[in-house]
Design a protein around this motif. Structure first.
Motif, PDB file in Angstrom:
ATOM      1  N   ILE A  66       0.853  -1.184   0.000  1.00 61.01           N
ATOM      2  CA  ILE A  66       0.000   0.000   0.000  1.00 61.01           C
ATOM      3  C   ILE A  66       0.888   1.232   0.000  1.00 61.01           C
ATOM      4  N   THR A  67       0.552   2.188  -0.861  1.00 62.25           N
ATOM      5  CA  THR A  67       1.246   3.469  -0.907  1.00 62.25           C
ATOM      6  C   THR A  67       0.192   4.559  -0.748  1.00 62.25           C
ATOM      7  N   ILE A  68       0.478   5.552   0.075  1.00 59.73           N
ATOM      8  CA  ILE A  68      -0.420   6.703   0.236  1.00 59.73           C
ATOM      9  C   ILE A  68       0.378   7.950  -0.088  1.00 59.73           C
ATOM     10  N   LEU A  69      -0.124   8.731  -1.045  1.00 61.87           N
ATOM     11  CA  LEU A  69       0.527   9.980  -1.435  1.00 61.87           C
ATOM     12  C   LEU A  69      -0.411  11.150  -1.203  1.00 61.87           C
ATOM     13  N   ARG A  70       0.173  12.278  -0.846  1.00 63.00           N
ATOM     14  CA  ARG A  70      -0.591  13.520  -0.708  1.00 63.00           C
ATOM     15  C   ARG A  70      -0.071  14.493  -1.753  1.00 63.00           C
ATOM     16  N   PHE A  71      -0.967  14.973  -2.596  1.00 58.91           N
ATOM     17  CA  PHE A  71      -0.619  15.900  -3.672  1.00 58.91           C
ATOM     18  C   PHE A  71      -1.092  17.303  -3.329  1.00 58.91           C
ATOM     19  N   ARG A  72      -0.279  18.263  -3.673  1.00 56.75           N
ATOM     20  CA  ARG A  72      -0.683  19.677  -3.623  1.00 56.75           C
ATOM     21  C   ARG A  72      -0.480  20.186  -5.047  1.00 56.75           C
ATOM     22  N   ILE A  73      -1.558  20.619  -5.661  1.00 60.96           N
ATOM     23  CA  ILE A  73      -1.514  21.065  -7.051  1.00 60.96           C
ATOM     24  C   ILE A  73      -1.976  22.521  -7.090  1.00 60.96           C
ATOM     25  N   GLU A  74      -1.101  23.382  -7.525  1.00 60.32           N
ATOM     26  CA  GLU A  74      -1.401  24.814  -7.570  1.00 60.32           C
ATOM     27  C   GLU A  74      -2.449  25.122  -8.653  1.00 60.32           C
ATOM     28  N   PRO A  75      -3.189  26.225  -8.516  1.00 67.43           N
ATOM     29  CA  PRO A  75      -4.170  26.603  -9.535  1.00 67.43           C
ATOM     30  C   PRO A  75      -3.522  26.667 -10.919  1.00 67.43           C
ATOM     31  N   GLY A  76      -4.182  26.056 -11.888  1.00 72.07           N
ATOM     32  CA  GLY A  76      -3.681  26.043 -13.257  1.00 72.07           C
ATOM     33  C   GLY A  76      -2.670  24.948 -13.540  1.00 72.07           C
ATOM     34  N   ALA A  77      -2.104  24.310 -12.509  1.00 68.77           N
ATOM     35  CA  ALA A  77      -1.108  23.256 -12.720  1.00 68.77           C
ATOM     36  C   ALA A  77      -1.800  21.985 -13.203  1.00 68.77           C
ATOM     37  N   ARG A  78      -1.022  21.192 -13.938  1.00 75.32           N
ATOM     38  CA  ARG A  78      -1.584  20.009 -14.568  1.00 75.32           C
ATOM     39  C   ARG A  78      -0.603  18.837 -14.499  1.00 75.32           C
ATOM     40  N   LEU A  79      -1.130  17.675 -14.206  1.00 74.74           N
ATOM     41  CA  LEU A  79      -0.329  16.459 -14.206  1.00 74.74           C
ATOM     42  C   LEU A  79      -0.189  15.964 -15.647  1.00 74.74           C
ATOM     43  N   PRO A  80       0.911  15.277 -15.962  1.00 76.58           N
ATOM     44  CA  PRO A  80       1.061  14.760 -17.323  1.00 76.58           C
ATOM     45  C   PRO A  80       0.101  13.599 -17.596  1.00 76.58           C
ATOM     46  N   LEU A  81      -0.083  13.289 -18.857  1.00 80.35           N
ATOM     47  CA  LEU A  81      -0.879  12.130 -19.254  1.00 80.35           C
ATOM     48  C   LEU A  81      -0.179  10.890 -18.698  1.00 80.35           C
TER      49      LEU A  81
END
Length: 158
Positions: A66-81
């Motif tokens: 099991i892996t648990i990650l916490r993401f913080r994504i700024e406004p307008g930011a986008r993860l890659p495909l």
């Protein structure tokens, strides 16, 4: 059918004991159905399908991890495909997140909402709001198995 009296008395005693202890015996109960003073449980999601309705794959027989990650994504930011070779689910703690599959399916999430993510299907997510996204994702994979892979053409995806 006549049973010996010892059989009958044993079963009656067992029944009475069971009846007396009935209040102490707890049947299996889902966590969100349990009543515990001072504890509130809310089911955020339960599904055998990803958010686009596709069935989740079977687990592999190797050692689970099991892996648990916490993401913080700024406004307008986008993860890659990208795509996930493992089952994963997340809870959006804050902000607004939009997830789009390569097939054009779209999911909009707001704070407090949960999702069961796509498995083996290219997709990307982006912060569609004005505040940072705060997202926790739980991955149910196997030891030495990647939890995310960049999808073909990810570098040039706009």
């Amino acid at each position: 059918m006549n049973q010996p009296s010892s059989w009958c008395s044993r079963h009656i005693r067992a029944y009475l004991l069971f009846s007396l202890l009935g209040g102490l015996i707890v049947a299996p109960v889902a966590a969100e159905q349990a009543t515990i003073p001072g504890v509130e449980v809310q089911r955020l999601i339960r599904s055998s399908q990803s958010w686009n309705g596709h069935p989740l794959p079977a687990y592999r027989p190797e050692q689970p991890e099991i892996t648990i990650l916490r993401f913080r994504i700024e406004p307008g930011a986008r993860l890659p495909l990208h795509q996930h070779p493992v089952i994963n689910a997340g809870v959006l703690l804050g902000g607004e997140l939009t997830v789009e599959s390569k097939a054009g399916e779209i999911l909009h999430l707001k704070a407090g909402e949960a999702l069961v993510e796509l498995v083996g299907e290219p997709h990307f997510g982006y912060n569609s709001g004005t505040e940072p996204v705060d997202l926790i994702v739980f991955y149910a994979g196997n030891v030495e198995q990647p939890i995310m892979e960049l999808a073909e053409g990810a570098a040039g995806h706009d």
